[in-house]
Design an enzyme around this catalytic site. Sequence first.
Site: not given
Ligand code: IVH
Length: 688
Positions: A38, A83, A115, A117, A313, A449, A454
């Site tokens: 980055d 995403s 959940e 991530k 969620k 080396c 070694c």
């Molecule tokens: S729900 C619309 N739950 O995070 C996508 N995603 O940009 C709804 N990810 O590519 C996904 N852990 O694959 C969901 N517990 C989780 C997740 C999760 C990882 C990933 C997902 C997505 C990215 C979010």
Amino acid sequence: MIPRKIREEIEKLRREILRLDKLYYEEDKPAVPDSAYDGLLAKLKALEEKYPESRAPESPTQRVGGRPSAAFKPVRHAVAMLSLDNAFSEAELREWEERLRRFLRREVPIHYLIEPKIDGLSCALTFEKGVLVAAATRGDGETGEDVTANVLAIKSVPKRLKAGFPEVLEVRGEIFLRVEDFERINAEAAAAGDEPFVNARNCAAGSLRQKDPAVTARRRLRFFAHSYGIWRGAVQAEGRAPSGPSGDVSARRGAGVPETQRDFLRRLESMGLAVPEPVWGASTIEEAAAVYRDFKTRILPKLGYAADGIVVKVDSFKLRAELGETAQSPRCALAVKYPAEAVKTKLLDVEFSVGRSGVVTPVAKLKPVFCSGVTVSSATLHNFDEIRRLGLKIGDTVWLERAGEVIPHVVGTAKEERTGSERPIVEPKSCPSCGGPLSREEGFVALRCDNPACPAQLKRRLLHFASRPGMDIRGLGEAVVDGLVDSGRVKDAADIYGLSIGDLLEIPLFKDKKARNLVGEIAESKSRPLARLLFALGIPHVGEKAAGILAEHLSLEELARAKPEDLASIPEIGDVMSRAAVDYFRAPGVLSLVPRLKAAGLDFKRMRRPAGAKPLAGKTFVFTGGLRSLSREEAESRVKTLGAKAVASVSRKTSYVVAGEDPGSKLDRAKALGVPVLGEKEFLELAK
Ligand code: IVH
């Protein structure tokens, strides 16, 4: 006019970024931490902004992502894989809820399911009538890569669901590695003298996107399902289908369909799919914020897999449907991540470690510092180019980063904190282990080396010899190898076979039982097939697969006497490998090693088939239509050699139907019965 120096700098940055892109996207081998990448990109952007006439369409600043690898077929997702919106603080989490409430325009209680991530690779698995028929990576969200053959090789992914599935289920989730499996893979890579993976995510990506599904199979990948693209068709009674984070809105039939995320996860679990764990319910956004606060310190360190935050969620699928989605992301879920933690610490010293092939790697010795849940006191600096790039000096205050990953990286130097007492890092002139001369091969950054005796190299070679994919001698770990080499008892791999219980008992801390076990393990390892022995020897460029091929063509004595042209005639063994193998057996130490290994009773016999090569045992195949690259007889004989049966008619028990050109009614029957159908390319992948 752009000053020449600036123009050169811009060109250099572009070249470097493109090189890193290629390594990252096409070879799954990231060369530097994300933050360093980055930094380069930001520097290039800043220069292009300052000198707009330097802008060019081919500049990496003009591209969004990498090109997909040519190794996999592109597949268009039936429903786009969106995403998630990201947040990085509790305040942003609260703002998200305010947006939801404004959007709903009424007072309703909103329950959340939270959940982890998972820091993996998104993947969509399609089950038709409960049978896994396709798998695709996310790609750019519209088009991903067809990774069906590789996902079929992952043990933890069910190929058939247990009862309760809808007719078509395209379930989405993450493919990832547990920390212990990632560490094992990296330890094996290090023992084999290979470059380790930067983090578990890249390791999982590299493991999934293998040309050879057999390699994927060995990597112990896991899959957690967290959402779906398609849920179609009835299984039980009629009902209303859910609207998931990105649901197939065209298909709303089905029975016993879940109404909440919690219910959905429970249903997936009962079908045999693994789902994220742990999960938390929250009936207010403050409860969700408390989970965010707690997760990082109390849960993440014990989670067992990499996660970079939580996903909050909306639990009710009815509310989700009302909330809908924007072009990029559903409104009903938010990823709440932790800002990548960078901590400052002192670079106390730089030590040099010598690998199996003699490569000398600089390692930063750091003042111990707590970073993302663990105490870090050392970090690899990779090579001297990296040290120059970071402008590091001993005594510097450095930035260390460990963003939801396992391996910490030095990502920068706080030059403003220098006192003048810092010392330059001097390239060693001689090997830190044996004192022998070091050389640098033309065009390579690594110092090496060249002394085969070694002790540091010998220790690494022995560890590789005893490693799991090698001779698999349990109990011959680092401490024991140190003891054996330092006491002068073991000077090469053959000496291992001369060790007695008495010899081992002379090593400090060795007790009777441990010594007896190790001698037993050593004796047992003598019967490992030749492919394992060839890999264990650590011949440069000869990995597990090449060792298997060589072992099928030659005995060890024949290989030791072979000329490059003898080897180059073997399919899949190229010139570089042939030369490397011939040179290896000409080295003085190896000339005497081979007869001593033979005398110890190791298995030198040529193998008829590579190690454990019945990868398709228990499977049945039915062929329909013509294949382009081989005849029906050849295809049938290939599956038979790999342990499978070729049969004439399709039943529910058939593992795969291979459909070539102009397939017949067997294809229709396969579809009706939900038997997985492979195209020619997928079949060739599977039956390699
Ligand atoms: S729900 C619309 N739950 O995070 C996508 N995603 O940009 C709804 N990810 O590519 C996904 N852990 O694959 C969901 N517990 C989780 C997740 C999760 C990882 C990933 C997902 C997505 C990215 C979010």
